[in-house]
Design a protein around this motif. Structure first.
Motif, PDB file in Angstrom:
ATOM      1  N   TRP A 185     108.293  -0.372  48.980  1.00  0.00           N
ATOM      2  CA  TRP A 185     108.633  -0.698  50.370  1.00  0.00           C
ATOM      3  C   TRP A 185     107.548  -0.172  51.305  1.00  0.00           C
ATOM      4  N   MET A 186     107.054   1.025  51.059  1.00  0.00           N
ATOM      5  CA  MET A 186     105.994   1.596  51.888  1.00  0.00           C
ATOM      6  C   MET A 186     104.737   0.737  51.807  1.00  0.00           C
ATOM      7  N   ARG A 187     104.387   0.294  50.605  1.00  0.00           N
ATOM      8  CA  ARG A 187     103.214  -0.560  50.445  1.00  0.00           C
ATOM      9  C   ARG A 187     103.376  -1.865  51.211  1.00  0.00           C
ATOM     10  N   LYS A 188     104.585  -2.400  51.216  1.00  0.00           N
ATOM     11  CA  LYS A 188     104.840  -3.645  51.945  1.00  0.00           C
ATOM     12  C   LYS A 188     104.513  -3.498  53.420  1.00  0.00           C
ATOM     13  N   HIS A 189     104.631  -2.273  53.924  1.00  0.00           N
ATOM     14  CA  HIS A 189     104.348  -2.020  55.329  1.00  0.00           C
ATOM     15  C   HIS A 189     102.963  -1.403  55.547  1.00  0.00           C
ATOM     16  N   GLY A 190     102.085  -1.561  54.556  1.00  0.00           N
ATOM     17  CA  GLY A 190     100.686  -1.234  54.761  1.00  0.00           C
ATOM     18  C   GLY A 190     100.225   0.123  54.291  1.00  0.00           C
ATOM     19  N   VAL A 191     101.110   0.912  53.661  1.00  0.00           N
ATOM     20  CA  VAL A 191     100.720   2.237  53.179  1.00  0.00           C
ATOM     21  C   VAL A 191     100.030   2.101  51.827  1.00  0.00           C
ATOM     22  N   HIS A 192      98.906   2.773  51.664  1.00  0.00           N
ATOM     23  CA  HIS A 192      98.187   2.782  50.393  1.00  0.00           C
ATOM     24  C   HIS A 192      98.245   4.187  49.798  1.00  0.00           C
ATOM     25  N   PHE A 193      98.244   4.253  48.478  1.00  0.00           N
ATOM     26  CA  PHE A 193      98.289   5.535  47.783  1.00  0.00           C
ATOM     27  C   PHE A 193      97.007   5.739  46.991  1.00  0.00           C
ATOM     28  N   GLN A 194      96.608   6.983  46.858  1.00  0.00           N
ATOM     29  CA  GLN A 194      95.394   7.295  46.114  1.00  0.00           C
ATOM     30  C   GLN A 194      95.740   7.732  44.702  1.00  0.00           C
ATOM     31  N   PRO A 195      94.775   7.710  43.787  1.00  0.00           N
ATOM     32  CA  PRO A 195      95.040   8.127  42.402  1.00  0.00           C
ATOM     33  C   PRO A 195      95.514   9.575  42.351  1.00  0.00           C
ATOM     34  N   PRO A 196      96.128   9.981  41.227  1.00  0.00           N
ATOM     35  CA  PRO A 196      96.665  11.343  41.116  1.00  0.00           C
ATOM     36  C   PRO A 196      95.590  12.401  41.325  1.00  0.00           C
ATOM     37  N   LEU A 197      95.969  13.469  42.015  1.00  0.00           N
ATOM     38  CA  LEU A 197      95.080  14.613  42.184  1.00  0.00           C
ATOM     39  C   LEU A 197      95.222  15.528  40.984  1.00  0.00           C
ATOM     40  N   SER A 198      94.179  16.265  40.696  1.00  0.00           N
ATOM     41  CA  SER A 198      94.242  17.234  39.607  1.00  0.00           C
ATOM     42  C   SER A 198      93.715  18.560  40.105  1.00  0.00           C
ATOM     43  N   GLY A 199      93.883  19.592  39.296  1.00  0.00           N
ATOM     44  CA  GLY A 199      93.348  20.894  39.672  1.00  0.00           C
ATOM     45  C   GLY A 199      94.428  21.849  40.143  1.00  0.00           C
TER      46      GLY A 199
END
Length: 485
Positions: free
Chosen positions: A98-112
């Motif tokens: 639903w968030m993506r439908k409204h234009g939100v993008h997610f980044q790949p998993p963080l590590s560390g």
């Protein structure tokens, strides 16, 4: 007359406005800030905590409901509504599409060293990008948006919303969602909440406001005085230890000091006062503001050596640097003799096993109080670094009591057309403490529920069925049921 009025301009308000509009309601959103400062505290966020039973898009491994619940139970000390908390947890598993439908993008998993690649989904571009995406989507869908629109009063008929007031202006609506944040920017209210300590200090006078300058709590105070049921301790908040050089408002994430678990923290008497290695940093960073607030002059000092460099997210300001520990004490203005005694006692107490900051390792202290449970290594490698710390308030936990429909309550009875989301009700889930990303999980869940319920309530008013809530079935509730099936 509009169907749904949303008061607030952050994540929860925007989720409510979008859901109400998707449900067919006409929507107006009132943001108290000017356009350039829109978004409240949400503009300073980076991620939300998500339940998942298997690897999902930007989340690795699994983070099942029970583990999420136990994490929340631990940080809150049991001061939480389990039913509402589990509702948030389950809803967090299926909101990203639903968030993506409204234009939100997610980044790949963080590590560390952040320990959140498994538990938290990070927004590409951070909270500012998320807020901007939601505003664009709301505008495209026809949501009316007004800036510089601080609501100072609510007109009620019993427990029913009638209108909002901005000075002399009156705005009617068939239903309303309150999502105007807490009172962290209201210094007088913070002073009242924290009071005067045994040293004659007013701790709140030394607080920095990590979040927005516009959360004065005007609407929250108005609703409590109007008889809405309140929940939460006004002195409890998301309170982080931040760089003492941070600005008074809107410092955001870059002012946080993340090296606490890699060294020791001293007060202005050069004494340790809490276990720096109690648990992973995302589960403990939000207790350190309160711990520093309890120290003399509300200040602390995070001390590390060269071995820690590269293992934590560097803050915006460089630390005070010295080639020897006595030199560092002098530069920080701490009593050199006490400083050296504290560090020497700590160093002698360290029992170093296999150091690994990505797990709860076996490096600990023995024979010193307070103990350091994990990641205890002697401070013995130059250069040495020190960061002065102040309490940084992000948002407060005093709020309005809700049920699983996000309805505001009066004398235990839910309103049929007045709902609340975000910081204004987070205290139902967060009685104290914090774990990274859960604030956005709460705001997203209850924003979506409140918006959908408000649209249903407005439709009922138009159909002449006000007050009839039997057999109500919101899309948000269906989403939550689907998440648990």
């Amino acid at each position: 007359m509009i169907d749904v009025l949303v008061i607030g301009g952050g994540n929860a308000a925007l989720c409510a406005a979008l859901m109400a509009r998707e449900a067919g309601a006409s929507v107006m959103l009132l943001e108290s800030a000017p356009r350039e400062w829109r978004g409240g505290n949400s503009q300073h966020t980076r991620n939300l905590r998500c339940m998942h039973d298997a690897p999902q898009d930007v989340l690795i491994d699994a983070y099942p409901e029970e583990e999420f619940w136990q994490d929340l139970l631990k940080v809150t000390g049991g001061i939480t509504n389990e039913h509402l908390a589990r509702l948030v947890i389950r809803a967090s598993s299926n909101c990203r599409d639903w968030m993506r439908k409204h234009g939100v993008h997610f980044q790949p998993p963080l590590s560390g060293a952040l320990h959140v690649a498994r538990t938290n989904a990070f927004f590409m571009g951070g909270g500012k990008a998320l807020v901007n995406a939601y505003y664009r989507s709301a505008e495209d869908l026809g949501v009316q948006i007004r800036y510089n629109a601080p609501v100072d009063a609510i007109e009620l008929d019993g427990d029913r919303f009638v209108a909002a007031r901005i000075g002399g202006e009156r705005i009617e609506a068939r239903a309303c969602v309150l999502a105007a944040g807490g009172f962290e920017s209201n210094r007088e209210w913070l002073r009242e909440a924290w009071g005067q300590n045994e040293r004659g200090e007013w701790p709140a006078d030394n607080f920095l406001i990590r979040g927005t300058r516009f959360n004065m709590g005007v609407l929250l105070k108005y609703m409590i005085e109007a008889g809405a049921d309140a929940i939460g301790d006004p002195s409890q908040s998301h309170c982080v230890a931040i760089d003492a050089r941070a600005p008074l408002y809107d410092g955001g994430i870059c002012t946080r000091i993340d090296c606490v678990s890699l060294g020791v923290v001293l007060n202005n008497k050069a004494e340790r006062f809490y276990d720096e290695g109690e648990d992973f940093w995302p589960k403990r960073y939000a207790i350190w503001g309160r711990l520093v607030a309890q120290q003399p002059n509300q200040i602390g000092y995070s001390i590390i050596d060269a071995k820690a460099v590269g293992r934590f997210m560097p803050p915006v300001f460089p630390g005070v640097t010295a080639n020897t520990l006595p030199e560092l004490a002098r530069k920080l203005g701490l009593d050199e003799a006490t400083f050296m005694r504290t560090i020497n006692e700590y160093n002698a107490a360290c029992r170093v096993g296999k150091f690994d900051h990505t797990v709860l390792d076996d490096c600990h202290t023995e024979g010193v109080t307070p103990a350091k449970t994990h990641w205890a290594r002697p401070l013995d490698t130059a250069p040495f670094y020190g960061y002065a710390l102040r309490p940084g308030i992000t948002f407060t936990y005093l709020g309005l009591k809700v049920n699983d429909r996000a309805a505001v309550h009066f004398d235990g009875q839910p309103s049929q057309n007045l709902f609340v989301a975000g910081e204004m009700m987070a205290g139902n889930v967060l009685g104290k403490g914090y774990t990274a990303g859960v604030g956005m999980s709460i705001g997203t869940t209850f924003g979506r529920i409140a918006g959908t319920e408000a649209a249903h309530a407005a439709a009922a008013v138009k159909a002449g069925k006000a007050g009839n809530t039997t057999a109500r079935s919101s899309k948000a509730s269906q989403d939550i049921e689907h998440a648990t099936s």
